[in-house]
Design a protein around this motif. Structure first.
Motif, PDB file in Angstrom:
ATOM      1  N   ARG A  52      34.406  28.571  42.435  1.00 58.66           N
ATOM      2  CA  ARG A  52      35.418  28.054  43.356  1.00 58.66           C
ATOM      3  C   ARG A  52      36.803  28.146  42.727  1.00 58.66           C
ATOM      4  N   GLU A  53      37.777  28.519  43.552  1.00 63.68           N
ATOM      5  CA  GLU A  53      39.159  28.578  43.092  1.00 63.68           C
ATOM      6  C   GLU A  53      39.759  27.193  43.266  1.00 63.68           C
ATOM      7  N   ILE A  54      40.155  26.578  42.155  1.00 60.02           N
ATOM      8  CA  ILE A  54      40.695  25.215  42.280  1.00 60.02           C
ATOM      9  C   ILE A  54      42.221  25.208  42.294  1.00 60.02           C
ATOM     10  N   ASP A  55      42.854  26.213  41.711  1.00 65.13           N
ATOM     11  CA  ASP A  55      44.304  26.369  41.817  1.00 65.13           C
ATOM     12  C   ASP A  55      44.572  27.815  42.203  1.00 65.13           C
ATOM     13  N   CYS A  56      45.633  28.027  42.966  1.00 58.86           N
ATOM     14  CA  CYS A  56      45.948  29.387  43.407  1.00 58.86           C
ATOM     15  C   CYS A  56      47.454  29.535  43.482  1.00 58.86           C
ATOM     16  N   TRP A  57      47.940  30.751  43.262  1.00 58.07           N
ATOM     17  CA  TRP A  57      49.368  30.997  43.452  1.00 58.07           C
ATOM     18  C   TRP A  57      49.778  30.489  44.835  1.00 58.07           C
ATOM     19  N   ALA A  58      48.963  30.849  45.814  1.00 58.55           N
ATOM     20  CA  ALA A  58      49.326  30.535  47.196  1.00 58.55           C
ATOM     21  C   ALA A  58      49.391  29.031  47.443  1.00 58.55           C
ATOM     22  N   THR A  71      49.199  30.263  38.716  1.00 61.55           N
ATOM     23  CA  THR A  71      48.030  30.910  38.139  1.00 61.55           C
ATOM     24  C   THR A  71      46.822  30.509  38.973  1.00 61.55           C
ATOM     25  N   CYS A  72      45.908  31.434  39.182  1.00 57.53           N
ATOM     26  CA  CYS A  72      44.682  31.058  39.890  1.00 57.53           C
ATOM     27  C   CYS A  72      43.677  30.554  38.847  1.00 57.53           C
ATOM     28  N   ARG A  73      43.036  29.453  39.171  1.00 52.29           N
ATOM     29  CA  ARG A  73      42.065  28.883  38.225  1.00 52.29           C
ATOM     30  C   ARG A  73      40.727  28.761  38.940  1.00 52.29           C
ATOM     31  N   VAL A  86      43.543  31.029  48.459  1.00 48.56           N
ATOM     32  CA  VAL A  86      43.185  32.158  49.324  1.00 48.56           C
ATOM     33  C   VAL A  86      42.266  33.181  48.668  1.00 48.56           C
ATOM     34  N   CYS A  87      41.879  32.947  47.409  1.00 51.90           N
ATOM     35  CA  CYS A  87      41.196  34.021  46.694  1.00 51.90           C
ATOM     36  C   CYS A  87      39.670  33.960  46.812  1.00 51.90           C
ATOM     37  N   GLU A  88      39.164  33.865  48.029  1.00 55.49           N
ATOM     38  CA  GLU A  88      37.708  33.851  48.197  1.00 55.49           C
ATOM     39  C   GLU A  88      37.083  35.152  47.717  1.00 55.49           C
ATOM     40  N   ASP A 101      45.246  39.738  44.481  1.00 56.25           N
ATOM     41  CA  ASP A 101      45.124  39.205  45.837  1.00 56.25           C
ATOM     42  C   ASP A 101      46.262  38.286  46.238  1.00 56.25           C
ATOM     43  N   CYS A 102      46.769  37.470  45.277  1.00 61.14           N
ATOM     44  CA  CYS A 102      47.617  36.381  45.751  1.00 61.14           C
ATOM     45  C   CYS A 102      48.946  36.188  45.027  1.00 61.14           C
ATOM     46  N   SER A 103      49.129  36.745  43.822  1.00 56.49           N
ATOM     47  CA  SER A 103      50.363  36.425  43.101  1.00 56.49           C
ATOM     48  C   SER A 103      51.584  36.909  43.881  1.00 56.49           C
TER      49      SER A 103
END
Ligand SMILES: [Zn+2]
Lengths: 297, 179
Positions: free
Chosen positions: B155-161, B166-168, B132-134, B121-123
């Motif tokens: 919940r996404e706490i870190d995102c590439w965007a 890395t998405c966390r 943004v990764c809902e 989705d976001c990388s």
């Protein structure tokens, strides 16, 4: 460019040099700059601040403290964040391995992955070797049934447990010596294995069936009253008859003795009584065979 | 069957059809750009029609439905948790969704922290200051709910965007049995 700006630019060059040395104190200029120089000074300040806020995180990371979170939205340290995420996952994997999960593999740490995975592989081999050793120490190699040592331990365990009534069965193969003498020891071994299989098939999966030695077997039947135990005995008899109908080289004859105890009873005593019952049956079977073989008078 | 009115979702894995038979020449995979084209244009229109929060909520719910069906039809649910997670990891790789890793797992309290890198989705997205990764949040919740039988808050706490590479995700069971 006027004289003042070029002086300030020289000052800023020194500030950049200072930041590059790792001194992140705020940028200071000797006079008020023009808007253009001020914008440059602001950018240098922001860069300096960004570097300053990464310092604690990178320092903690270098010491292996993975609980210190990276400064948010800081783009200078992306590869370090990736490293931290990798190390956190590696920590988790190691915890799983410590808890017994030897299926973990590492595929993101270069040469370390190879070393780590070969460590897991050797743990796995060690575990398999231990399991094999444990199996051998508990089992009779000829029949794959439990051995006497395991049976005795299990007898004590069941006695302390709560799965009463417990029935104990002793079974002894008739005529093994004859088969050994006339058909050889390989045939004798075959007979023992077939008798073992017969008994195994007549009981439940978690009943403990052991070869006590030679031609002697014993079974612990937890949660089994005398009625149910005699049904097990019937099943063995049926198996025996079916086998003898098919077999041309020799027949299986098994003498069986059973004893049942309720909670509080001694299983060692029960085993003794089962053994006595078995001998009584053996004697009776012998008598019957002898009288069957004797011509009517 | 696709367009009747409904109050509750009806989608099932089999609605994806026989992709192999339908695309004998083009095959069953497509480009990431096409996937993102779909997701980000849809998001754009949802925001224009409703509002950003509603758009996020719709994407999250759709992701949950997808995760539910993915778990039901693709994953091995009868394994212990580590085995199940390893299967999830490898299937996400096989399907090209991302590289998932566990950072913390509390099986008693049903709380997890996991990361997804090279996320479908976001990388590689341009950096905003937001996650943004809902859709992924919903997806993970759906997968965990099918496996554990408990509702999950993810919940996404870190995102590439948001600039994190890395998405966390944090995932926590909420005190409610799954519907
Ligand atoms: Zn993301």
């Amino acid at each position: 460019m006027n004289e003042r700006d070029s002086h300030l630019l020289r000052e800023l060059a020194q500030e950049v040099e200072r930041v590059a040395r790792g001194d992140f104190s705020p940028v200071r200029l000797s006079t008020v700059p023009s808007p253009e120089v001020a914008a440059l000074a602001d950018e240098i300040s922001m860069l300096s601040d960004s570097l300053a806020e990464t310092r604690e995180f990178i320092f903690a990371l270098s010491q292996g403290r993975l609980d210190v979170d990276p400064p948010p939205r800081n783009r200078l340290i992306a590869p370090f964040k990736q490293l931290q995420a990798n190390l956190r996952h590696l920590t988790w994997q190691t915890q799983q391995i410590a808890a017994g999960d030897l299926n973990q593999r590492v595929d993101f740490m270069g040469e370390f992955s190879v070393a780590f995975n070969s460590l897991i592989q050797s743990l796995l081999e060690k575990r398999l070797a231990e399991e094999k050793l444990r199996y051998l120490s508990n089992h009779d190699p000829l029949t794959d049934l439990y051995n006497r040592g395991y049976f005795t331990e299990e007898l004590e365990r069941v006695e302390r447990g709560r799965r009463f009534p417990v029935s104990i069965m002793m079974a002894d193969l008739d005529g093994l010596k004859g088969v050994n003498d006339t058909l050889g020891h390989a045939a004798g071994d075959r007979l023992i294995r077939q008798a073992a299989q017969l008994i195994r098939h007549a009981v439940r999966g978690d009943d403990v069936v052991a070869r006590m030695g030679g031609d002697e077997f014993a079974v612990i039947l937890p949660n089994t009253d005398a009625d149910t135990a005699s049904k097990v005995c019937d099943r063995i008899r049926k198996g025996e008859a079916a086998f003898n109908l098919e077999s041309s080289s020799y027949v299986i004859g098994i003498s069986i003795g059973i004893d049942t105890v309720d909670r509080g009873g001694s299983l060692t005593e029960a085993l003794k009584r089962a053994d006595e019952n078995m001998y009584r049956e053996k004697f009776a079977r012998k008598k019957k065979q002898e009288s069957a073989g004797r011509p009517d008078s | 069957m696709f367009k009747e009115d409904r109050d509750t979702p009806r989608f099932q894995w089999k609605d994806l059809g026989d992709i192999e038979a339908g695309r004998p020449n083009l095959g069953s995979t497509t480009s990431v750009a096409v996937y993102r084209l779909m997701q980000y244009t849809l998001r754009d229109i949802l925001i224009a029609r409703y509002d950003p929060d509603t758009a996020s909520e719709i994407l999250r719910e759709a992701g949950k439905l997808a995760g539910t069906e993915f778990c039901r039809n693709i994953l091995k649910k009868d394994l212990d948790f580590n085995g199940f997670f390893a299967d999830l990891q490898s299937q996400l790789k096989v399907f090209g969704v991302g590289i998932m890793r566990m950072e913390k797992s509390d099986l008693a309290g049903l709380e997890f922290v996991m990361t997804v890198s090279e996320d479908l989705d976001c990388s590689g997205l341009p950096l905003f200051e937001e996650t943004v990764c809902e859709y992924d949040e919903g997806f993970i919740a759906g997968v965990l709910t099918v496996y554990t039988g408990k509702e999950f808050l993810v919940r996404e706490i870190d995102c590439w965007a948001s600039g994190e590479r890395t998405c966390r995700f944090t995932a926590r069971a909420i005190d409610r049995e799954a519907a």
